[in-house]
Design an enzyme around this catalytic site. Sequence first.
Site, PDB file in Angstrom:
ATOM      1  N   ASP A 251       1.283  -1.177  -0.129  1.00  0.00           N
ATOM      2  CA  ASP A 251      -0.300  -0.010   0.481  1.00  0.00           C
ATOM      3  C   ASP A 251       0.958   1.559   0.100  1.00  0.00           C
ATOM      4  OD1 ASP A 251      -2.209   1.669   0.574  1.00  0.00           O
ATOM      5  OD2 ASP A 251      -2.962   0.493   1.381  1.00  0.00           O
ATOM      6  N   ASP A 252       0.715   2.822   0.704  1.00  0.00           N
ATOM      7  CA  ASP A 252       1.267   3.813   0.353  1.00  0.00           C
ATOM      8  C   ASP A 252       2.616   3.636   1.114  1.00  0.00           C
ATOM      9  OD1 ASP A 252      -0.910   5.076  -1.439  1.00  0.00           O
ATOM     10  OD2 ASP A 252      -2.137   5.313   0.775  1.00  0.00           O
TER      11      ASP A 252
END
Length: 456
Positions: A251-252
């Site tokens: 993810d980020d």
Amino acid sequence: VLDAILLLGIVLVLININGVESRKYSASLTDFGGVGDGVTSNTKAFQAAIFNLSQYASDGGSLLFVPPGKWLTGSFNLTSHFTLHIHKDATLLASQDESEWAVIDPLPSYGRGRDADGGRYISLIFGTNLTDVVITGDNGTIDGQGVTWWNKFHKGELKYTRPYLIEIMYSNEVQISNLTLMNSPSWNVHPVYSRFICPLLFASLRFHVPRNFVVQGLTILAPVTSPNTDGINPDSCTNTRIEDCYIVSGDDCVAVKSGWDEYGIKFGMPTKQLVIRRLTCISPFSAVIALGSEMSGGIEDVRAEDITGINSESAVRIKTAVGRGNYVKDIYVRRMTMKTMKMVFWMAGNYGSHPDNDYDPNAIPVIQNINFRDVVAENVTMAARLEGIPGHPFSGICISNTTIGLTQKPKKIQWNCTEIAGVSSNVTPQPCNLLTDQGPDNACNFPEDSFTSAIV
């Protein structure tokens, strides 16, 4: 004897680490029955050790040393004026026994868990209302053994939200450094509700120079397909520094947050005075740096520089929606180097994903004064998607001195711009007409001053 020698060495090293106070009292996990065989649970050993060492919080502080070995453990809570030091040959293995993970209330700025309604499993290393805490090592490892949690998430079998590896709440003067974090069940490092305290409040204390929250020298590793394994997520925090980290994530890599819709608006605690520098990220399905989507307390004065992104979905992404309210403003980014990106700049006003149906449809977020300069990217599919909210444009966008080299099969439209306003200077390929060309010598702003506000 070996533990004692190693422990003495660690204490001597800590005396010389910039910004880290030496501790008067020290102990090894083995002093409290710890067994590093990778099989025996050490949850009670960690809890007993920290409880015992907490008595020295007002008398020079304490240090708990984790020696070489594999230390299986469930969640444990930290104490103030305390250092947890993990030896380079030590690995904390997160227990896969759910009974070793207490269920705690949702965050008040979120109103519910992110994976499921209601509560959430406590993080592996947890602390709240603490002062002067260090979690460090000479690249010791914390392994979340997240695969069972990821499988339950994908199968919809979670009763509560997955645990994070490290979560520190309502705390100040915290440093997390020089560790390898891997296979987290969900987010890796979550500073939340951390505020800068005016130095005058520390005048009578030996810990007189507030560091607030520093995350540095971390290696964070997760399979790129693992769900929600964000690297570092500062959340409703003031005066935070993230630097010198290497992150591979599903993810980020860094996600800046401040609460979710009506709950974040009510809680009203922004993230501001955030520095991100010397970060290297790999995240094929998410952003190197994301702002939002949970940004309902506001995000302001973020400075990111010397960032490298490799094989990532986007370099910088702003995620928001109607119902979020508040603002993302005064964002400054410079000296980014990107290699193999789906797109460099991405701003979206239609992210959605509400906690419930009680959000305010009139809570319109304001996105303004967003600055990017000195960006070089290669093998890029699309330069930018900049999509504001109809009737409420994102304004004050500035992009300068940016060169984007395209892949052999790029998108036909390189700049997809709607409901935005701003300027550009010396940008290749040519930006959309909504980013007015200011000529070749008009660099976007990047403040050179230090943060000076005292927030209490």
